[in-house]
Design an enzyme around this catalytic site. Structure first.
Site, short mmCIF file in Angstrom:
data_model
loop_
_atom_site.label_atom_id
_atom_site.label_comp_id
_atom_site.label_asym_id
_atom_site.label_seq_id
_atom_site.Cartn_x
_atom_site.Cartn_y
_atom_site.Cartn_z
N ASP A 100 0.85 -1.15 0.06
CA ASP A 100 0.08 -0.18 0.02
C ASP A 100 1.06 1.08 0.05
O ASP A 100 1.77 1.24 -0.94
CB ASP A 100 -0.99 0.02 1.14
CG ASP A 100 -1.90 1.15 1.24
OD1 ASP A 100 -3.02 0.96 0.39
OD2 ASP A 100 -1.72 2.01 1.91
N HIS A 299 -7.03 -6.21 -1.86
CA HIS A 299 -6.10 -5.48 -1.52
C HIS A 299 -4.83 -5.81 -0.59
O HIS A 299 -3.77 -5.34 -0.17
CB HIS A 299 -6.55 -3.97 -0.99
CG HIS A 299 -5.43 -2.99 -0.66
ND1 HIS A 299 -4.87 -2.27 -1.69
CD2 HIS A 299 -4.93 -2.32 0.62
CE1 HIS A 299 -4.04 -1.39 -1.19
NE2 HIS A 299 -4.29 -1.29 0.19
#
Length: 324
Positions: A100, A299
């Site tokens: 991320d 994610h």
């Protein structure tokens, strides 16, 4: 045993969790997590002969939490990473792994400090080169100017985003984690108007996916309730400052061996619709990249698919010129 250390980089004191002996693999987390997001990677790395380390990015957990927005720009983040690397392994370059926001941090660490970074791996967010305009301009044109919600625009104004997150940290994490996980059905990250908030339209699933346990959430909630969301959200408030700083490396490429892993159901991997193949976009800027797309993964790659991530990471680390 994982040992907590407090390392002073000269501009911030950072909590770093360290275990093992051997070449250093330093892991950098994203939003809204902490060192704990790498909990599944410690034992395999240590068993393979590495020193595994994961820091709390400034603003999180046991690290310093300055209030001013400018203390969270990319220059500061990279300086923190290099400072920790210098403290833990001063005599040799290190291997960086980021997820991320941690991925851009390690990409830029490798680009700007090539002598200190032997190799670099990014999860979820590819490196698409030094930008030709600020990220804020890009997403406002694609989303806000068209009346569409984009989470980073919601994050940019200090106050409302912190209030939404801190009102119910557990509920916030459950809804955000689920919405962009591989377990959520299509539409769980909904289209909504520009005036919406992050949580509008996000559901709290019951039951929650098994890869994030109640105990995991207990740990994460306690850390974020202690540190708050001001520092984590300040990272999103530096797009113009990041752009200006990065221009010194315009046109340069990341020359180290690199690894990119992302899920096919992770919107961040595709620039939230900006491109269809992150590896094609990435290769001109990172010529030695090896890429893997995990089918059906969302994610939270190293938490949703720890066994796959560990296998791919260790296999990559074992190849020349990275082999121990």
């Amino acid at each position: 045993m994982i040992e907590p250390r407090l390392i002073d980089t000269g501009t911030a004191r950072l909590r770093v969790m360290v275990e093992g002996a051997g070449p250093l693999v330093l892991m950098i987390h994203g939003y809204p997590e902490g060192w704990y997001s790498w909990r599944h990677q410690f034992a395999p790395l240590v068993a393979a002969g590495y020193t595994a380390a994961a820091l709390d990015v400034r603003g999180y957990g046991g690290s310093d939490r300055p209030d001013a927005i400018e203390f969270y720009d990319m220059a500061a983040m990279v300086a923190d990473v290099i400072g920790v690397a210098d403290a833990l392994q001063p005599d040799a370059p290190v291997i960086l792994v980021g997820h991320d926001w941690g991925a851009p941090i390690v990409w830029y660490s490798a680009l700007t400090h090539p002598a200190r970074v032997a190799a670099v791996a990014g999860l979820s967010v590819p490196f698409t080169g030094v930008p030709t305009r600020p990220l804020g301009d890009i997403f406002r044109r694609a989303f806000t100017d068209r009346g569409r919600f984009f989470y980073q625009e919601w994050f940019r104004a200090p106050g409302p985003a912190e209030e939404e997150a801190e009102r119910d940290v557990r509920g916030y994490l459950r809804r955000l984690y689920y919405a962009i996980s591989g377990d959520a059905p299509p539409g769980s990250w909904p289209e909504k108007p520009a005036g919406a908030t992050l949580l509008d339209g996000l559901v709290d699933p019951d039951p929650f996916p098994a890869w994030l346990t109640d105990g995991d959430l207990d740990h994460m909630v306690a850390e974020l309730e202690r540190s708050g969301f001001r520092g984590p959200l300040n990272r999103y408030r530096n797009h113009e400052r990041d752009y200006a700083w990065a221009q010194a490396w315009q046109g340069q490429r990341i020359g180290q061996p690199a690894l990119f892993i992302a899920g096919t159901r992770d919107p961040a991997a595709f620039g939230f619709g900006a491109y269809s193949d992150p590896l094609t976009v990435m290769r001109p800027h990172v010529p030695l990249v090896e890429g893997h797309m995990l089918d059906g993964c969302g994610h939270w790659t190293q938490e949703e698919r720890p066994a796959e991530i560990n296998r791919l990471l260790l296999d990559w680390l074992a190849r020349p010129p990275l082999r121990l």
